[in-house]
Write a protein that holds these residues in place. Structure first.
Motif, mmCIF file in Angstrom:
data_model
loop_
_atom_site.group_PDB
_atom_site.id
_atom_site.type_symbol
_atom_site.label_atom_id
_atom_site.label_comp_id
_atom_site.label_asym_id
_atom_site.label_seq_id
_atom_site.Cartn_x
_atom_site.Cartn_y
_atom_site.Cartn_z
ATOM 1 N N ALA A 46 -14.681 22.196 4.738
ATOM 2 C CA ALA A 46 -14.548 20.751 4.936
ATOM 3 C C ALA A 46 -13.679 20.488 6.167
ATOM 4 N N SER A 47 -13.839 19.315 6.763
ATOM 5 C CA SER A 47 -13.178 19.075 8.049
ATOM 6 C C SER A 47 -11.737 18.611 7.893
ATOM 7 N N THR A 48 -11.338 18.232 6.697
ATOM 8 C CA THR A 48 -9.939 17.858 6.450
ATOM 9 C C THR A 48 -9.515 18.464 5.121
ATOM 10 N N PRO A 49 -8.190 18.604 4.910
ATOM 11 C CA PRO A 49 -7.739 19.152 3.624
ATOM 12 C C PRO A 49 -8.227 18.294 2.465
ATOM 13 N N CYS A 50 -8.688 18.953 1.408
ATOM 14 C CA CYS A 50 -9.211 18.240 0.245
ATOM 15 C C CYS A 50 -8.061 17.748 -0.638
ATOM 16 N N PRO A 51 -8.286 16.660 -1.356
ATOM 17 C CA PRO A 51 -7.294 16.279 -2.372
ATOM 18 C C PRO A 51 -7.264 17.330 -3.470
ATOM 19 N N GLU A 52 -6.137 17.416 -4.171
ATOM 20 C CA GLU A 52 -6.050 18.400 -5.258
ATOM 21 C C GLU A 52 -7.093 18.056 -6.320
ATOM 22 N N GLY A 53 -7.724 19.069 -6.876
ATOM 23 C CA GLY A 53 -8.723 18.864 -7.915
ATOM 24 C C GLY A 53 -10.078 18.455 -7.357
ATOM 25 N N CYS A 54 -10.269 18.597 -6.049
ATOM 26 C CA CYS A 54 -11.548 18.247 -5.418
ATOM 27 C C CYS A 54 -12.664 19.115 -6.009
ATOM 28 N N ASP A 55 -13.821 18.475 -6.305
ATOM 29 C CA ASP A 55 -14.928 19.267 -6.854
ATOM 30 C C ASP A 55 -15.986 19.546 -5.798
ATOM 31 N N GLY A 56 -15.725 19.155 -4.559
ATOM 32 C CA GLY A 56 -16.636 19.504 -3.481
ATOM 33 C C GLY A 56 -17.781 18.542 -3.281
ATOM 34 N N THR A 57 -17.946 17.534 -4.152
ATOM 35 C CA THR A 57 -19.097 16.632 -4.019
ATOM 36 C C THR A 57 -18.955 15.717 -2.810
ATOM 37 N N GLY A 58 -17.720 15.511 -2.352
ATOM 38 C CA GLY A 58 -17.509 14.621 -1.207
ATOM 39 C C GLY A 58 -17.877 15.258 0.121
ATOM 40 N N HIS A 59 -18.061 16.560 0.140
ATOM 41 C CA HIS A 59 -18.396 17.228 1.405
ATOM 42 C C HIS A 59 -19.462 18.295 1.147
ATOM 43 N N PRO A 60 -20.687 17.823 0.856
ATOM 44 C CA PRO A 60 -21.744 18.767 0.485
ATOM 45 C C PRO A 60 -21.996 19.799 1.586
ATOM 46 N N GLY A 61 -22.260 21.029 1.150
ATOM 47 C CA GLY A 61 -22.616 22.078 2.105
ATOM 48 C C GLY A 61 -21.415 22.794 2.698
ATOM 49 N N THR A 62 -20.215 22.350 2.386
ATOM 50 C CA THR A 62 -19.034 23.033 2.914
ATOM 51 C C THR A 62 -18.084 23.364 1.773
ATOM 52 N N ALA A 63 -17.291 24.427 1.984
ATOM 53 C CA ALA A 63 -16.302 24.804 0.985
ATOM 54 C C ALA A 63 -15.082 23.903 1.116
ATOM 55 N N CYS A 64 -14.297 23.864 0.054
ATOM 56 C CA CYS A 64 -13.088 23.041 0.078
ATOM 57 C C CYS A 64 -12.089 23.592 1.089
ATOM 58 N N TRP A 65 -11.406 22.674 1.749
ATOM 59 C CA TRP A 65 -10.271 23.045 2.590
ATOM 60 C C TRP A 65 -9.046 22.984 1.689
ATOM 61 N N ALA A 66 -8.614 24.135 1.208
ATOM 62 C CA ALA A 66 -7.441 24.172 0.331
ATOM 63 C C ALA A 66 -6.209 23.820 1.154
ATOM 64 N N TRP A 67 -5.485 22.847 0.700
ATOM 65 C CA TRP A 67 -4.311 22.384 1.446
ATOM 66 C C TRP A 67 -3.313 23.518 1.652
ATOM 67 N N ARG A 68 -2.746 23.563 2.839
ATOM 68 C CA ARG A 68 -1.670 24.505 3.127
ATOM 69 C C ARG A 68 -0.508 23.730 3.741
ATOM 70 N N PRO A 69 0.715 24.255 3.634
ATOM 71 C CA PRO A 69 1.865 23.511 4.161
ATOM 72 C C PRO A 69 1.686 23.108 5.624
ATOM 73 N N ALA A 70 0.984 23.952 6.385
ATOM 74 C CA ALA A 70 0.771 23.626 7.796
ATOM 75 C C ALA A 70 -0.071 22.367 7.960
ATOM 76 N N ASP A 71 -0.799 21.968 6.899
ATOM 77 C CA ASP A 71 -1.645 20.780 6.971
ATOM 78 C C ASP A 71 -0.876 19.503 6.645
ATOM 79 N N ALA A 72 0.424 19.633 6.332
ATOM 80 C CA ALA A 72 1.187 18.471 5.900
ATOM 81 C C ALA A 72 1.182 17.397 6.976
ATOM 82 N N THR A 73 1.256 16.168 6.541
ATOM 83 C CA THR A 73 1.308 15.051 7.487
ATOM 84 C C THR A 73 2.657 15.042 8.185
ATOM 85 N N SER A 74 2.779 14.210 9.185
ATOM 86 C CA SER A 74 3.965 14.265 10.042
ATOM 87 C C SER A 74 5.246 13.833 9.333
#
Ligand SMILES: [Zn+2]
Ligand SMILES: [Zn+2]
Length: 348
Positions: A46-74
């Motif tokens: 997915a092109s952005t980090p997924c919300p926790e508990g994402c089931d992948g339906t919001g971004h068909p055809g791509t795997a979930c982007w598991a959030w990492r600390p480096a993805d934190a907002t500013s």
């Protein structure tokens, strides 16, 4: 049936047969046809980090982007992000907190070498979280702590891992050479022979990080290492330093005497804390201390740690001396002033 339907069925069969994902099966079949080397990453993400508990339906055809600390907002500070980032970011943070807090300029040499040792703590974190996944902090809670820029909350979530690392690491040579180093050697072997399939670039990234740490471990134990000046150095790493950082971190959180603290046995003999022993939870259960004895050489009139003494003392039998009346650091013996503030005696 069209070719595509055939391919899909073949992929489903292969996936079921080998217990791999459908996508991986598709890719393998495609690779078998094209005779091309498999690309390192199978699944677009997915092109952005997924919300926790994402089931992948919001971004068909791509795997979930598991959030990492480096993805934190500013809103999250650099320190908090790094403290949450395993294994390397946190190792760097834990090392810095300790080494930068030490005001003693004469330890600059030791500090420089300690900075070079932080990779070992990262490797220990990687090993422990691989072998005991329950030590990995819960991602949703870690994310909430980082987004709230809450270092204390990040530390609390890392507590089980920090404690496991503090209990594993040691300053006792026999334990290091007999137990800890062999265990890390075995982990390095396991990492090098790990051929689990990597699905996303995040997994590739994580494997790459651990692989580099293992490379460093291997290089460290090569019979001779030529340093930057071209001099052959004996192999090794300052493994003592890692134990010191972890002890200081946990003492900060739970109380007790940090490494270097002056304490006294129940009978009043002075000693200095060398390492801290930790139980399943709570404050230290015991200390490894070195007795203090009067200096005999360039340090007459001072108390110096006896290098031959290494005594394990239950925490209840150790009490810390009162702070120095001038500078607030721990004073030795029964004096009101520390060594640095007290007038010096004898030839210097
Ligand atoms: Zn998702
Ligand atoms: Zn003082």
């Amino acid at each position: 049936m069209t070719t595509d339907k055939h391919a899909k069925r073949a992929a489903r069969d292969l996936a079921a047969r080998e217990g791999i994902s459908y996508t991986a099966a598709r890719r393998r079949l495609a690779g078998a046809v094209d005779q091309e080397p498999r690309p390192p990453v199978a699944v677009p993400i997915a092109s952005t980090p997924c919300p926790e508990g994402c089931d992948g339906t919001g971004h068909p055809g791509t795997a979930c982007w598991a959030w990492r600390p480096a993805d934190a907002t500013s809103t999250a500070s650099w320190d908090v992000r790094r403290a949450a980032e395993l294994p390397g970011g946190r190792a760097d943070q834990v090392m810095r907190r300790h080494e930068e807090a030490r005001e003693n300029v004469s330890s600059r040499w030791a500090r420089f070498h300690a900075w070079e040792t932080k990779w070992l703590l990262a490797l220990v974190y990687a090993m422990l979280t691989d072998q005991r996944p329950e030590l990995m902090p819960d991602r949703a809670r870690l994310r909430a702590a980082v987004e709230a820029d809450d270092l204390a909350a990040v530390d609390a979530l890392m507590e089980p891992l920090d404690r496991a690392a503090a209990r594993l690491m040691t300053k006792v040579p026999a334990v290091w050479w007999g137990e800890v180093k062999p265990r890390i050697d075995a982990y390095a072997d396991a990492v090098e022979s790990d051929d689990r399939e990597l699905r996303t670039w995040q997994e590739v990234d994580a494997r790459h990080v651990v692989g580099r740490l293992v490379d460093q471990w291997r290089r460290t134990w090569e019979p001779t290492v030529r340093n930057a000046s071209g001099v052959l150095e004996a192999p090794g790493v300052m493994w003592l330093a890692v134990k010191g950082w972890l002890d200081a971190l946990l003492v900060d959180r739970h109380g007790g005497h940090a490494p270097g603290a002056r304490v006294r046995f129940g009978d009043g003999r002075p000693a200095v804390v060398y390492a801290v022993e930790w139980g399943e939870d709570g404050p230290p259960v015991a200390y490894r201390v070195r007795e203090l004895e009067p200096g005999a050489h360039g340090n007459v009139g001072r108390l110096v740690p006896s290098l031959s003494s290494d005594v394990l003392v239950p925490a209840a039998d150790c009490r810390e001396d009162t702070p120095c009346a001038v500078c607030g650091r721990t004073a030795g013996m029964a004096e009101a002033l520390c060594d640095g503030c007290a007038p010096r005696f004898g030839p210097v």
